[in-house]
Design an enzyme around this catalytic site. Structure first.
Site, PDB file in Angstrom:
ATOM      1  N   HIS A 105     -26.199 -10.965  24.028  1.00 43.22           N
ATOM      2  CA  HIS A 105     -25.607 -12.306  24.049  1.00 43.22           C
ATOM      3  C   HIS A 105     -25.374 -12.806  22.630  1.00 43.22           C
ATOM      4  CE1 HIS A 105     -29.860 -13.043  23.331  1.00 43.22           C
ATOM      5  NE2 HIS A 105     -29.541 -14.253  22.890  1.00 43.22           N
ATOM      6  N   ARG A 272     -38.508 -19.523  15.673  1.00 41.01           N
ATOM      7  CA  ARG A 272     -37.045 -19.462  15.605  1.00 41.01           C
ATOM      8  C   ARG A 272     -36.433 -20.827  15.297  1.00 41.01           C
ATOM      9  NH1 ARG A 272     -33.697 -17.631  20.799  1.00 41.01           N
ATOM     10  NH2 ARG A 272     -33.477 -19.853  21.128  1.00 41.01           N
TER      11      ARG A 272
HETATM   12  C1  SIN Z   1     -33.391 -14.326  20.968  1.00 40.01           C
HETATM   13  O1  SIN Z   1     -32.462 -13.918  21.638  1.00 40.01           O
HETATM   14  O2  SIN Z   1     -33.306 -15.349  20.311  1.00 40.01           O
HETATM   15  C2  SIN Z   1     -34.686 -13.554  20.900  1.00 40.01           C
HETATM   16  C3  SIN Z   1     -34.623 -12.457  19.909  1.00 40.01           C
HETATM   17  C4  SIN Z   1     -35.949 -11.766  19.770  1.00 40.01           C
HETATM   18  O3  SIN Z   1     -36.972 -12.289  20.212  1.00 40.01           O
HETATM   19  O4  SIN Z   1     -35.970 -10.673  19.212  1.00 40.01           O
END
Ligand code: SIN
Length: 281
Positions: A105, A272
C-alpha cells in the site's frame, strides 16, 4: 560531520551516514537529506538514539505533521504525533497497532491529501538466533512506471481511480464515524512527484475500487496487473531492521508492506510519524 549518502543498489533507497538525529540538523545538511529523500524514495539512518520529541522535531522539518487514525488509538503518551506500531501487549492490552501495513500500500491513499511521507523509528525489532525478522519491503512505483511499455503508458496516463477507505480489510475495525469521515476520493493513477517531476504509478489492489472511463471488470483486471507489476522483484528494496534505525519513505513514488513473520515472545516496537501531504497530480 561527514555526511554520506550511500545508495543500496536496489531500484530505490539509500543509507545516510554521518548524522546524529538527536542533534539539530542545520539547513544546509537538511537540504542534502531532502534532496536524497526525493531522489531515492527511501532513506535510512542506523544507530540513532532519539527521544519522541526529537523524532517529532525531525519530522516537522518536512512540513506539517499529519495526525492519523491510528494515533487516535495508539500514540506515545504525551506525543499524539507518534503512533506506536507493535505486537506487544501490556496488562492485557495492545500497546500499538498490530499487523499494520501487511499488504502492499501507500499510506492513507484513501484521503484527499495523502501524506508526503512516513518516518519509522525502530525501538525493538524481532530476531531469531541472529536472523532478522519483521522486515519491511519497499517498491519503487517510479521504476515500475519507467519499465512499462509505451502502449500501456498511453492507455493509463491521465486516468483517475476511485480510492475507497472501505475497500481494504484494516488491522482494526473502523467506526462508522471514521468511515463517514473518509468518503471515496479520486486520484490520478499516474502521479508526478511534486519535487522531482518523476512519474510513478499510483495503484493499489483493494484501495482502488474502479477506474473512471473503464468498465468495472476491465478496471479490476488493469488494477491487479499494475499492482502486481509495481511489486516485481527488480523494483524492491527489503529493509532488515535493527533497533535504532530511523527510516523514511515517500508515499508518492514508493509502496511498502510489513512482513509478518514473527510472533510473541519476539517483540517488535516502532514509532511512526506521518508528514502532511498535498492533492496528488
Ligand atoms: C506501515 O505500513 O506503516 C507499517 C510498516 C512496518 O511496520 O514495517
Amino acid at each position: 560531520m561527514n555526511l554520506e549518502i550511500i545508495p543500496t543498489g536496489a531500484a530505490l533507497a539509500a543509507e545516510v551516514r554521518g548524522l546524529d538525529l538527536s542533534q539539530p540538523v542545520d539547513d544546509a545538511t537538511f537540504a542534502v537529506i531532502e534532496q536524497a529523500y526525493d531522489e531515492y524514495g527511501v532513506l535510512f539512518f542506523r544507530d540513532q538514539r532519539i527521544t519522541p520529541e526529537q523524532h517529532v522535531a525531525f519530522t516537522r522539518r518536512f512540513g506539517e505533521i499529519e495526525l492519523n487514525i491510528f494515533g487516535e488509538r495508539w500514540s506515545v503518551p504525551g506525543c499524539p504525533e507518534i503512533v506506536v506500531v507493535s505486537n506487544i501487549t501490556e496488562d492485557g492490552k495492545p500497546i500499538g497497532v498490530r499487523r499494520a501495513g501487511e499488504n502492499w500500500h501507500s499510506d492513507m491513499c484513501y484521503t484527499a491529501r495523502p501524506p508526503r511521507g512516513t518516518i519509522l523509528y525502530a525501538i525493538e525489532t524481532p530476531e531469531l538466533h541472529g536472523l532478522p525478522l519483521g522486515d519491511t519491503e519497499f517498491a519503487s512505483a517510479a521504476a515500475a512506471w519507467d519499465a512499462l511499455p509505451e502502449s500501456m503508458r498511453r492507455h493509463i496516463d491521465g486516468r483517475h481511480a476511485v480510492f475507497d477507505f472501505t475497500g481494504r480489510k484494516r488491522s482494526f475495525q473502523p467506526t462508522r464515524e471514521e468511515i463517514e469521515r473518509n468518503p471515496p476520493v479520486r486520484h490520478p493513477i499516474v502521479r508526478t512527484h511534486p519535487k522531482t517531476g518523476r512519474k510513478c504509478l499510483y495503484v493499489m489492489r483493494d484501495d482502488c475500487t474502479g477506474i473512471e472511463g473503464i468498465a468495472a471488470e476491465d478496471a479490476e483486471v488493469l488494477i491487479c496487473a499494475l499492482a502486481d507489476h509495481i511489486v516485481k522483484p527488480q523494483f524492491i528494496y527489503r529493509h532488515h531492521w535493527r533497533p535504532g534505525d530511523l527510516l523514511m519513505w515517500d508515499n508518492c513514488t514508493v509502496q511498502h508492506r510489513a512482513i509478518q513473520d514473527y510472533n510473541l515472545p519476539l517483540r517488535r516496537k516502532m514509532y511512526r510519524t506521518t508528514m502532511g501531504g498535498a492533492v496528488p497530480v
